[in-house]
Structure formats: C-alpha cells, structure tokens
Design a protein around this motif. Structure first.
Motif, PDB file in Angstrom:
ATOM      1  N   SER A   1       0.493  -1.281   0.091  1.00 55.34           N
ATOM      2  CA  SER A   1      -0.266  -0.005   0.007  1.00 55.34           C
ATOM      3  C   SER A   1       0.560   1.990  -0.246  1.00 55.34           C
ATOM      4  CB  SER A   1      -1.295  -0.185   1.030  1.00 55.34           C
ATOM      5  OG  SER A   1      -1.621   1.445   1.146  1.00 55.34           O
TER       6      SER A   1
ATOM      7  N   LYS B   1       0.236   5.511   0.663  1.00 60.07           N
ATOM      8  CA  LYS B   1      -0.381   6.456   1.461  1.00 60.07           C
ATOM      9  C   LYS B   1      -0.395   7.866   1.344  1.00 60.07           C
ATOM     10  CE  LYS B   1      -3.683   6.391   5.011  1.00 60.07           C
ATOM     11  NZ  LYS B   1      -4.672   5.259   5.580  1.00 60.07           N
TER      12      LYS B   1
ATOM     13  N   ILE C   1      -4.512  10.150  -0.741  1.00 52.95           N
ATOM     14  CA  ILE C   1      -4.815   9.328  -2.079  1.00 52.95           C
ATOM     15  C   ILE C   1      -4.158   7.457  -1.283  1.00 52.95           C
ATOM     16  CG2 ILE C   1      -5.485  10.291  -3.816  1.00 52.95           C
ATOM     17  CD1 ILE C   1      -2.577   9.812  -4.765  1.00 52.95           C
ATOM     18  N   GLN C   2      -4.826   7.063  -2.110  1.00 53.08           N
ATOM     19  CA  GLN C   2      -4.372   5.499  -1.299  1.00 53.08           C
ATOM     20  C   GLN C   2      -4.269   4.167  -2.363  1.00 53.08           C
ATOM     21  OE1 GLN C   2      -6.454   3.533   1.926  1.00 53.08           O
ATOM     22  NE2 GLN C   2      -4.299   2.403   2.596  1.00 53.08           N
ATOM     23  N   TYR C   3      -3.897   3.574  -2.320  1.00 56.92           N
ATOM     24  CA  TYR C   3      -3.202   2.205  -3.524  1.00 56.92           C
ATOM     25  C   TYR C   3      -2.886   0.972  -3.013  1.00 56.92           C
ATOM     26  CZ  TYR C   3      -1.818  -0.180  -7.999  1.00 56.92           C
ATOM     27  OH  TYR C   3      -1.854  -1.596  -8.503  1.00 56.92           O
TER      28      TYR C   3
ATOM     29  N   GLN D   1      -2.262  -3.114  -2.990  1.00 57.21           N
ATOM     30  CA  GLN D   1      -2.202  -4.482  -4.314  1.00 57.21           C
ATOM     31  C   GLN D   1      -2.367  -5.345  -3.397  1.00 57.21           C
ATOM     32  OE1 GLN D   1      -0.919  -4.546  -7.553  1.00 57.21           O
ATOM     33  NE2 GLN D   1      -1.251  -6.400  -7.013  1.00 57.21           N
TER      34      GLN D   1
ATOM     35  N   ARG E   1      -6.476  -4.838  -7.356  1.00 58.37           N
ATOM     36  CA  ARG E   1      -5.392  -3.658  -6.642  1.00 58.37           C
ATOM     37  C   ARG E   1      -7.168  -3.253  -6.742  1.00 58.37           C
ATOM     38  NH1 ARG E   1      -5.524  -3.384 -12.921  1.00 58.37           N
ATOM     39  NH2 ARG E   1      -3.276  -3.699 -12.514  1.00 58.37           N
ATOM     40  N   GLU E   2      -6.489  -1.860  -5.149  1.00 52.27           N
ATOM     41  CA  GLU E   2      -7.858  -1.382  -4.890  1.00 52.27           C
ATOM     42  C   GLU E   2      -7.264   0.048  -4.601  1.00 52.27           C
ATOM     43  OE1 GLU E   2      -9.693  -2.923  -1.530  1.00 52.27           O
ATOM     44  OE2 GLU E   2     -10.198  -0.643  -0.623  1.00 52.27           O
ATOM     45  N   MET E   3      -7.682   1.334  -5.132  1.00 51.74           N
ATOM     46  CA  MET E   3      -8.011   2.692  -5.190  1.00 51.74           C
ATOM     47  C   MET E   3      -8.446   3.326  -4.920  1.00 51.74           C
ATOM     48  SD  MET E   3      -6.633   2.377  -9.308  1.00 51.74           S
ATOM     49  CE  MET E   3      -7.481   0.700  -9.372  1.00 51.74           C
TER      50      MET E   3
ATOM     51  N   THR F   1     -13.807   4.489  -3.747  1.00 49.21           N
ATOM     52  CA  THR F   1     -12.894   3.559  -3.986  1.00 49.21           C
ATOM     53  C   THR F   1     -13.377   2.966  -5.305  1.00 49.21           C
ATOM     54  OG1 THR F   1     -13.836   2.230  -2.553  1.00 49.21           O
ATOM     55  CG2 THR F   1     -12.557   2.510  -1.540  1.00 49.21           C
TER      56      THR F   1
ATOM     57  N   TYR G   1     -11.875  -1.035  -7.621  1.00 51.79           N
ATOM     58  CA  TYR G   1     -11.113  -1.862  -6.891  1.00 51.79           C
ATOM     59  C   TYR G   1     -10.965  -2.889  -8.373  1.00 51.79           C
ATOM     60  CZ  TYR G   1     -11.530  -7.201  -5.894  1.00 51.79           C
ATOM     61  OH  TYR G   1     -10.607  -8.127  -5.043  1.00 51.79           O
TER      62      TYR G   1
END
Lengths: 372, 912
Positions: free
Chosen positions: B500, B502, B519-521, B523, B551-553, B576, B578
């Motif tokens: 992650s 962030k 923002i956050q990414y 995996q 992946r989640e953004m 989010t 996904y």
C-alpha cells in the motif's frame, strides 16, 4: 546505564495448572421430540436387489429406533414403470425387491417412494447408475504401525506393531465412475492345540475372528491418469500380526494367527453419494477437536411429498459394486505372506472356535495357486 | 517573559479607584519640573521622592513592584512625564485623580475590569497564573495563538497526540508528530489542561495577552507500568470530540489487567469494552459490533496484520512494550481508513526520539519479552528493537492428554523501528516479523507468520500544512502438515501479500476547520493454496491454485468544523475503485441453477493483467456533535464501508488456515451501512464519564460456508459459500470513574448479529432462508473492571465479564444411514452454549515510584478464572459404549473448557 537487578529476574512459579477439562453437557430445551423419518435405499448391481429401510430417528443420546411398518414402497423408473417392494418377514421395516429378473437400465433414472400407513408420502430424488470400473491390484506389504496404549493412569506406552499395509488400485474409463467407497471385513484365522487325556495326539482348534481394515467406509475420488479415472495404491488399512512372523523360523512351533481373509466391497458411486459419504466421514472423524468444522446437517435426497417442510433423512443411491476375497497367509519357508484370491467364501457366523477345518486353512504354498 | 503573581487585590484596586474619586479634591496640574538622576534606586524610594516633590500620593501594592529598581534620569520633567517614563513598557498603568492622587493599576486587571481580558479560568483568584505576552500589550490584539510543545518529562521526547484543552470553552487541540500544538484564542485568562495517555494531567492558569509559547512536560503516572486505565483517557474528548464509537486504550496502562499467560494482550483487552467481544476464550481476533474477525483492519504502524494471534489466540502478536497508543474505530471510521467494514484498530508504536539508552520488558511464565531504544546522532535518530519468545513446550508435557504431551508450541516476534528527526521532516521505518509453530501429536502441525514493514514520512511544510507519505507492506504465510497417515501426508500452504502507498495532506489554515485529504493505492496478491506431498512415503500429488491479484484505489477527504458554537461536524468521503485481474481461471456455470461443481459448463483463462471484474463506490463518513453543555454532548454518525477481501472459514473459531479470498466475478464485496447515535455525559469534573450508544449496521454480501464446505484447494470456492445479508444492532452503555482510590468502569452491551440467506435453491439456503444468529451473536455482554489503589505502590485489580453463550448448532437426533449411526444437527445456530462468566483478580506492587529512577520494576500476581468456571469453549459429541455408567447412551455431549480451574500467574515487568 543499565543496572540490572539480578535478584529480580528470578521468577517464582506459584502453581502451574493448565486445566483443559471436559464435562458432560446436557443442554436444556433440546428440541428433539419430533418424529423424523429416515429412509435409506440402495440398488446394488452386485447383490441384485433393492433394499429400503424405513424408521424414525432416535433422540440424540438414546439409540432407540422405531421401524416404519406396513408401508407401500416402490422403485419407480423414469419411464413410469414401477416395482413394488415387500416387507421382510423378520424385519418388517425393511423392504426388499429382487431385481435379478428385472432389467435395470443404465440410461434410466430411478427413485423410490414410500407411503406410510397414515398416508404420508416420501420420495427420493431420481438417481442413476454410476459408471463401471475394474480392480487392478490388491496388495499388502509388511510394515509397522505405532499404537499408543494407556498402560496405567497417566502413563502412555507406544507399541510398534508389525503387520500388513493393505492397498488397492482401481481404474475406469467411464467418466461417471469417479468416486469410490471401500468397505471391508476381515476374518482372522488362528489355531491352538490342546492335549486331552487318553488321546494320542493333541487336538487342533481353529478360530475365526472378525475384524476390519478400517472402522468406517473409506471414500475417495479418483484422479485422471493416462485418460482413465484411477486410484492407485489406495491404502485400505493395517492388519496387525499377533506375533512377529518375519522372525518366526520354527516351523514346528504352534501358531497363533496364520492368515486373514479379506472381504472387500468396492463401490462406484455418484457424486451426490460421494459427497454424502464425505459428510459422513467428516462427522464420524470429528470429535473433541478445537478446530473441527462447524457441525452441519447431513441431508440426503429424501423428502416428504405431503409435507415438504417436514425434515426427512436418508439416501437412495444406485451403485456399482465389485466384491473381492483375498486370503493372506504366512509361509514360513519363504518368510513372506502369500496372497490367494478366490471367488466365493462361506463366511462364518461370527467369532468362533471349532475343531472344523475352515474353508481356507493353512495350505503349503505349492498346494494352491498363487496369485501375485 | 513570564510573571508569577499572586493576585488577591481586585477589591483593593476597586476600593482605591472609588475612594480616590470621592475623597480627593480637584486640583490643578502641578507645574513643577523634576530634575533628578535615579541609579539602581528601589522604586519605593523613587515613589517617595516623586510624592514629596510633586505633593502627591501614589497608591499601589508594594509586592507588585517588589525588587524593582529604577535607572532613569529626569530633566525638567513634569509629573505626567515622570509617570509616563516610569511605567512605559511595564504591565502597569496609572490614573491621576483630582490632580494629586495617582493610582497604580496592573494593565491586565484594568483590561479585565473593562471586559477586554475575560477570565475563563476556574480560578477566580488567578493563583499561579502564567502570563503569555507583555502586559503592556493588553488590549492590543483581538486574536492570539497559544503555542508550544508537550514533552515527556523523563526523556524530553515530544508527546504525540497529547490533548491541550481549554477548559470552560469548546477549544481543544491535539499535539502533532513533533508534540507541537497551536490554538487560537481571544486574549484572556484560561485554565489549560495538558494530558496524554499514561501521563499525569497538568493544568495551568494561563493569562494570554499576545501570541506566545508555553512548553510543558508531562510525567508518567506514579505507577510506572500503568494502572487500569480506561478508554478515552482524556475524559473530555469523549464529550467534545466529533468522533464517536471509538475505544481507546493505553497499552501501558492496561498492563495490570490479569493476563492468562503472564503476558499482556493489547488487542484482547478490548473485549472488556462495549461492543467488542471474542468468539471464545481462545480464538483469533475480535468481533466488533457483530462483525467477523476478518472485518477488522488491524494496523500496526500502518501495516495490516492478517493474523493477530500467537498460539491460536492465547495472546496477540503485538508486543505491548512497543505500543504507545491503540485506537479502535468501531463506528464512525475516518475516511482515511477503508478496507474493512466493522472496525479499524490503529496501533501506534513509540516512535518518538529519546535522549538516552533505555528499555523495558517482562519475564513471564510462558514467554518473555524485551524492548530497547538507542538514541544516535545527537538524538536525531532513534533505533528501537524488541522481541518476544516462548518457552512453553514444557508445559505441554504436564498435560494429561497424551496427544498434547506429544505436541509442541513455539512462537516469537521481533519488531524494530528507526526514527529520524530532521526538524520539519520525520521519517520512521518499521519492520516486524512473527512466527508460530504448533504441532498436535503426530497428526498435524501448523506454522504461520506475519511479516510487516512500513515507512512513514511526515513533512511540516508550514505551521498549518503538513503531508504524510505512508508505504506499507504485509505478508502472511500459513503452512499445515497433515502427517497422520504418511502415505497421504501432505503440506498445504497459502499466503497473502499486501502493498500500500498512501499520501495524506493536512491543513489547518482555515479558522475552525481541520482539513485532510489523500489518495491510497493497495495491491493484493493471494496464494489460495498449494499442496505438496510430505515425506518420501506420501503418494499425494502436488497441486496448486492460481494466484489471485487485485488492486484497490482510493481517494479520501475529511473536514472537521464547527457551524455554531455548540454544533460540530466531521464530514468525510472516500471513493474506492477495485479491480480483480488475471492471470486467473474463471469458471462458467449453467444459467439459472445454483453455483455448484456439477453446474460448471466451461472455464476461461484471463491473461496476466487483464481485468476480470471491477467494483467500487462512494463511502460517506459523517458525524455530528451537539454540545448540550460543557459536560455533555449528543453525537450522530453514519458511515458506509466496502470490503474487497474476506476470510473463508468453516469453523466456529478462526484458524490460521482460513483462506483469504478476494472479491471476484461471483463473490461481491461486503458492504456495510452503519448508523449510530450516542449521548455522552461527564460528571463531577470529569471524575465520572457516562455514555450510551445505539447502532444499526446493515451488511450485504456476507459469506457463510455451505454445509460441510470443502475449502481446501477448492478450484471454485464460490460453490462452497452462500451469500447472506446481515443486520447487526445494539445498545452500548458505559460508566467510568477516573481517579481516586477506586477506579474502573462498567460496560454493558445488548447486541444482535443476525444473518439471512436469500438463495432460490436448497443448496444456497441456510435454515430455509430464515434469519439466524451468526456465530458472533452474543446478546448480553457485561464487564466490570476495577482497580483499588491501596497506596501508591500497591493496588488490586479485578475484572468480571459475563456474556450470553454464543450461538451453536447442537445434535438433536441420531439416525442410521450408509451403514453408520449418524448425528443430525439442529438448524444452524439454533441453540446457545452456556453463558460465559469469569472473574480475574490481580495484585500489583511497584518497586519504586521515583520519577527519575533508572530501573523500575513491578510484580503482578494474578489469578485467572478465580472460581473455576468451566466456560464452554466448544461442545462436541463422543460415541460411547453403552453401559450403566452412561445410562446406556450411545452418544454423549461434552463441553470443553480451556481453563477449567483457577490459573495463577506471576509476572515481573521492568523498565530502565
């Protein structure tokens, strides 16, 4: 600066009690006073008969079963032909149909129906014969197994037993023969001798004792191997020697166990029956474990037509069965066990010792055909 | 410049003013000119000379000007000029009344009298008031800033998250990563309270005239290893913060709670709080407001922990000596957090710099631990490293169960952090590893471990704008060996990997607003299962499921602000998106029939990186606070959360081998909508805190296992689970007492966690689609935690917990089928296990109370399960041989208790 006070490092262990304990639990308000109908039926192409039993489930801890008598039971084919089953005279809750003269089609589906004397109707889902299969190999190898016994309170002893690990291999080219159930019973034969006053020779007594390779049916799914559904060297269980035959050289010494007769039934079953048996296996092997799966209901394919909300238990299935008889006996000179496969066997009625020579007694290896 | 004054003289000042006006006759200004040089002349003598020369009287309090000397030269100075020169730039003003009477007045008192410097403090006499700013500046500013740093007294390290509360107003701030605070006020006199968990509160009366700094030092509470502290240590925060549905525990302060293995459990301590419990006495993780274990996000320094338990739940994987603060959000979850629907537990380590080498640790019956910190490079860099290890194998040899005697238990964990202080940039690196091994006889063994890492980089670009970059990594691996039958012996492994990044920004430049955005990414990589043969004799074939990737953004924003004096909002929004992507094999099923293995008609292989399914949406996080009075408030909140990963399990108690499953084509993300309302009331100067909260949580797309689901290496796990929906609701009551000889709290929770399947076919139904209680459903939960301080060294602690037994399925009938006698179980969770209750007692003795003593030790003797209650961990049946002894029963039900007798432990904790 670290100043360690060594005197404080010493730990005083007051009392070590780890008190895992179990107590009998009798839950209040258990709702188990209903009449739950249990119907089991099997169409077995080896036995050439249909057997249906009908009884009520017992309360969980009682084991008292009440049979359902005077019911009308039918085997129904998908082309609407039906065959009546009749109650067994000795066990009136068991209903039988001889199918040796009936053609059971591989292409048709069948189900059973049961109407009780008070008009309740129960039926099974429709089922079909699974595919055919062959038994490729049945073998046993001498090995060991550790068995733990409680020799005195708190003291456990591990005994390493010698015996036979018994394996079987089956395969099938039929895609509907993917799942197998193995049931076995074993007759252990042994002798002992007694000398009677006035008799010139001691008398040899021959005993038989039923045992099994495993306490529950073994269930396994096949894997595809060279285009066939096969199950190779599937272990059926362990037969422990009553004495160490591998070091037994004295030919003239009295023997104890000298052979086993393995009666093996191998069933090819449907995927539903396989899953049903897996659930059974799971239930039978689950107890006292912290991480056991959460218990669930084993529901078969029976249901109540007149009252669909009524819980009905049991299974009707159709299975292919192959029965095998194998005789394993110790050959002192060869220092090995010899396997002898035969086609019929008059199994004794329970454990017994007689002076009668059994159907398969100790036979010198050169006197019988050896089937390796 | 700071003045410390006793200010008892309001009455005198007013009296002087009044009498001067009425008694003094009107007089013309004196035309005399003074020529005199004063060198180090006490002001009293100067006044005397001035009085005699000009024929006037000067009224003042001698102690005001005690010790003040004058160095001035007057040349042809009239009275006005003399007085002006004497008092210019001082905190005193003067008034000439009727020409011959000069009344001296402190400027702040005058401002107060005129209403320009309001006394908001609790002390009307203004004892020991600290003055910020120059008294000469009284009345000069409309708004001023009180700034400073809160530090730990012993080490001088900044205290993050300390609360600076301006009593009798609605103002409070929390110190930042540097321990700094900044609060805007009107000039006035305030009582300012500084507090931080585990430290003694301190209050000052502060007279703030102009913007200035006030640095304070807090010292640990006299019980150096803590006492039973209660959540929301800062009682006022409970009432004044817009945040609700939180539970806050100071790990240091809960160290005196009776510990089962002589080890403090930072995570499981929360089960004494309202709305939080665990399925059994043992078992991994928590159930928060009826949610499953997998619905909690446990963040350790920002990195998620996928298995929080050592030894299957005996204690948590978090070393208590590392922990400084734990915050559990069980309701209104801030928008910066996502990923789970029930709760977020944010565990923060002691990341601040220290000025000297030190450490802490403990020696227990089953395991020991140690943590040290080492300052380097002129205290700019701090290294902390610690670990725990068990030596509990020998205990197994004492058990009566043969299999347990042939078993093994072992665990360790190591954590370290490196903190770099570059003034406006703070960088911390964190690493953690844990390992557990458990072997049960010659039947099976488990090994599992967490590996975590994180980087936190905070930049303070301006006084009101900062940023934080957080990189997090987590990996969880499980290995199970089935070795019961060597020809079939096998090894099963699975794992999950998480990465992650962030980036968050914080802005406080708009008065009354605290803004946050980021923002956050994320995996995810899941290895759902791999099977290999174990040993040479095994004929098992190797098999492996394909890895899963997703992946989640997320984008998030949050603002805390006041709309009126007593109404505050905390509004957040998280979005989010996904993506579940290949390489992956996806099965196709016959339309219109339930997803079963027999309904498979085809399968598709998706290439690496190709998107298989997408999901996402907005997640509002809203809360409102209405300050009813200074000591009470009402709060409301609503939040929506989405969870794209679930733990698939078919056991009542979570096990290490449960499988993490990503949302995919068939398994939809869990969605939770929660509404909560609460009333918070503090009494008797915050000695007592009371709160009541109600909540309703609607859950969709929950997964329940099918009857006898086969989860191991299932190629199509969607066929083994049933989608359900859930309704969780409850009432949580809490009454807490702070301070005094007797401290503690009572909590009561009434809650339900109901589930319902909605399948069209029998295979997809549970209990015929009727509502049924989940395994986490425990309607009544009551806890008491008390500490009695006999003296400053000796204290007694007691905890009592009662809860309704958990829902369970029990055997009802036996029947014959397939040649076997079988058990027919009830509908799912139709019954309940016996109620749970347990009393634990402890006595603690601190060796030293001296603040600056280098070695401090503490002994704790605790007794778990004092009255030996045999609480049911599980209920199982056993086949019996019918005999007269068991009334000829074929089966009996048994209740398994893990701790069936009183269990004493002795622990020594130390800090140096």
């Amino acid at each position: 600066m670290l100043k360690i006070k060594v005197q404080y490092i010493a730990i005083i262990f007051i009392v070590i009690f780890t008190g895992r304990c179990e107590v009998v639990y009798e839950p209040e308000g258990l709702d188990n006073n209903k009449k739950i109908v249990v119907i089991n039926g099997n169409l077995d192409d080896y036995a050439k008969k249909v057997v249906v039993t009908a009884e009520y489930a017992s309360q969980f801890d009682q084991g008292i079963y009440e049979g359902i008598k005077n019911a009308q039971v039918y085997l129904n084919a998908s082309d609407e032909i039906k065959y009546r089953l009749y109650a067994d005279t000795l066990q009136p809750f068991k209903y039988l149909l001889d199918i040796s003269t009936i053609e059971i089609s591989n292409d048709k589906k069948y189900h059973i129906s049961l109407t009780t004397s008070n008009g309740e109707v129960f039926e099974s889902e429709q089922v079909q014969f699974p595919g055919r299969f062959t038994v490729n190999d049945f073998d046993a190898t001498i090995g060991t197994k550790d068995v733990v016994t409680l020799t005195s309170p708190g003291t456990f002893t591990t005994n390493t037993l010698k015996g036979l690990h018994v394996d079987v291999s089956v395969n099938s080219t039929d895609i509907y023969s993917r799942y197998f159930v193995f049931k076995s019973s074993v007759v252990a034969q042994s002798t002992y001798t007694t000398s009677r006053p006035g008799m010139p020779f001691p008398t040899t007594h021959r005993c038989v004792k039923y045992t099994s390779l495993s306490t529950t049916p073994k269930i396994e799914s096949s894997v595809i191997n060279n285009g066939m559904h096969s199950l190779l060297d599937y272990n059926l269980g362990f037969l422990a020697f009553l004495r160490d035959y591998s070091t037994y050289d004295d030919y003239n010494s009295p023997r104890t166990t000298y052979g086993w007769i393995v009666i093996l039934d191998i069933y090819s079953v449907s995927d539903f029956t396989y899953n049903y048996n897996k659930k059974i296996e799971s239930q039978l092997t689950s107890s006292e474990k912290i991480f056991d799966p959460v218990p669930s209901q084993i529901k078969g394919n029976m249901y109540c037509v007149t009252n669909p909300d009524q819980v009905t238990l049991g299974l009707f299935d159709m299975s292919r069965r192959i029965r095998k008889y194998y005789y394993y006996y110790w050959v002192t000179g060869n220092k090995e066990f010899i396997k002898y496969e035969f086609g019929t066997y008059n199994a004794p009625n329970g454990n017994q010792c007689t002076d009668t020579v059994p159907q398969f007694d100790f036979i010198e290896p050169n006197e019988i055909p050896v089937n390796n | 410049m700071k003045f410390h004054q006793k200010t008892h003289h309001w009455a005198l000042v007013f009296f002087l003013c009044f009498t001067s006006v009425t008694l003094l006759h009107s007089q013309q200004s004196n035309a005399k000119k003074l020529n005199k040089n004063f060198q180090d002349t006490p002001i009293k003598e100067v006044f005397s000379d001035v009085e005699s020369y000009f024929g006037i009287s000067i009224y003042y309090e001698e102690e005001w000007l005690s010790g003040v000397s004058i160095n001035k030269q007057f040349k042809d100075a009239d009275l006005d000029r003399v007085l002006y020169d004497l008092f210019f730039g001082t905190g005193y003003s003067y008034k000439i009344i009727q020409g011959s009477h000069v009344v001296l007045l402190p400027r702040d008192k005058l401002a107060q009298f005129k209403g320009k410097l309001v006394n908001y403090s609790n002390d009307i006499y203004q004892n020991q008031t600290i003055t910020i700013g120059n008294l000469a500046d009284v009345g000069k500013y409309e708004k001023v800033h009180l700034r400073g740093i809160v530090k730990e007294g012993k080490t001088s390290q900044p205290l993050i998250g300390s609360t600076v509360w301006i009593e009798n107003t609605n103002s409070a701030v929390v110190t930042d990563l540097n321990g700094k605070y900044d609060i805007e006020l009107k000039p006035g006199i305030y009582t300012v309270q500084y507090s931080s968990m585990g430290f003694e509160k301190i209050s000052y009366n502060v007279k703030i005239i102009s913007t200035g700094n006030l640095d304070v030092e807090l010292f640990e509470e006299s019980h150096q290893i803590g006492e039973v502290a209660i959540y929301a240590f800062d009682a006022e925060r409970n009432v004044r913060s817009t945040q609700m549905s939180t539970v806050e525990l100071n790990a240091k302060a809960i160290k005196q709670l009776p510990a089962l293995t002589g080890e403090i459990d930072v995570i499981k301590s929360f089960t004494m709080m309202p709305g939080v419990h665990s399925v059994g006495e043992f078992g991994s993780g928590l159930n928060v407001r009826g949610g499953g274990e997998d619905q909690n996000l446990y963040l350790l320094e920002g990195a998620p922990v996928y298995n929080t338990s050592h030894v299957f739940g005996m204690l948590s994987v978090v070393n208590p000596d590392f922990v400084k603060e734990v915050m559990l959000y069980k309701g209104h979850i801030p928008s910066e957090f996502g990923e789970r629907v029930s709760s977020v537990m944010d565990i923060k380590g002691q990341s601040n710099g220290v000025d000297k080498f030190g450490g802490k640790g403990g020696i227990g019956l089953y395991n020991s631990r140690m943590m040290i910190h080492v300052p380097m490079f002129n205290k700019k860099v701090t290294l902390k490293i610690g670990g725990r290890g068990s030596y509990s194998d020998f205990l197994l040899t004492q058990l009566g169960d043969y299999n347990m005697r042939q078993s093994a238990v072992d665990f360790y964990d190591i954590n370290s952090s490196l903190n770099i202080d570059l003034d406006k940039n703070k960088i911390s690196l964190f690493a953690y590893t844990s390992y557990d091994y458990f072997k049960y006889a010659d039947q099976y063994s488990y090994a599992y471990g967490n590996n975590l890492g994180s980087l936190n980089w905070s930049s303070y670009l301006t006084s009101n704008f900062s940023t934080r970059l957080r990189l997090a990594y987590s990996r969880y691996d499980v290995l199970r060996n089935d070795i019961n039958f060597l020809p079939k012996a096998k090894t099963i492994t699975n794992s999950i990997e998480y990465k992650s990044a962030k980036y968050s920004t914080f802005y406080t430049g708009i008065t009354g607003h605290t803004l946050e955005g980021g923002i956050q990414y994320i995996q995810y990589n899941v290895q759902p299962g791999k099977r290999t043969p174990y040993g040479e004799l095994s004929t098992i074939e190797s098999d492996e499921l394909m890895d899963e990737q997703a992946r989640e953004m997320a984008v998030f924003a949050n603002d805390k602000f006041d709309v009126r004096e007593r109404i505050s909002f905390n509004l957040g929004l998280r979005y989010t998106h996904y993506q579940y992507y290949g390489k992956q094999k996806v099965y196709e099923y016959t339309d219109g029939v339930p997803l079963t293995s027999t309904a498979i008609v085809d399968s598709n292989i998706y290439g690496a990186g190709s998107i298989i399914s997408k999901n996402g949406g907005l997640e509002p996080r809203l809360s409102m606070k209405i300050q009813v009075s200074d000591q009470s408030s009402v709060k409301l909140s609503y939040n929506k959360n989405q969870q794209y990963i679930s733990l698939i399990s078919n056991t009542s108690i979570s096990t290490p081998e449960d499988i993490w499953k990503l949302s995919d084509t068939y398994i939809q993300p869990i969605i939770a909508n929660q509404f909560a309302a609460g009333y918070y009331q503090n009494l008797k100067s915050n000695t007592y805190e009371a709160s009541v909260e109600v909540y309703f949580k609607k859950l969709d797309n929950l997964l329940e296992y099918k009857n006898d689901a086969e989860l191991e290496l299932s190629q199509h796990i969607e066929t083994e689970v049933i989608e359900t929906k859930g309704n969780n609701y409850g009432l949580e009551l809490m009454l807490k007492k702070n301070g005094g000889k007797l401290e503690g709290w009572l909590s009561y929770t009434y809650s339900r966690a109901m589930r319902k399947s909605n399948g069209l076919y029998k295979d997809k139904m549970i209990n015929d689609n009727s509502w049924f209680p989940s395994s986490f459903d425990k309607p009544n939960n009551f806890s008491i935690v008390t500490t009695y301080h006999y003296n400053k060294r000796l204290r007694f602690t007691g905890t009592f917990n009662y809860s309704t037994g958990r829902a369970a399925s029990l055997p009802e009938y036996q029947f014959k089928s397939a040649g076997q006698v079988l058990i027919y179980y009830s509908d799912r969770n139709k019954y309940r296990l016996p109620d749970y209750h347990r009393l634990d007692l402890a006595i603690s003795y601190d060796e030293s109370l001296k603040r600056h003593k280098k070695w401090k030790g503490s002994w704790t003797l605790s007794v778990i399960n004092v009255y030996g209650r045999k609480n049911a961990h599980s209920v199982f049946y056993r086949k019996e041989t019918p005999s007269i002894a068991n009334e000829y029963k074929m089966y009996s039900l048994y209740k398994l208790a893990i701790i069936g007798i009183p269990l004493p432990t002795l622990t020594y904790n130390f800090i140096f």
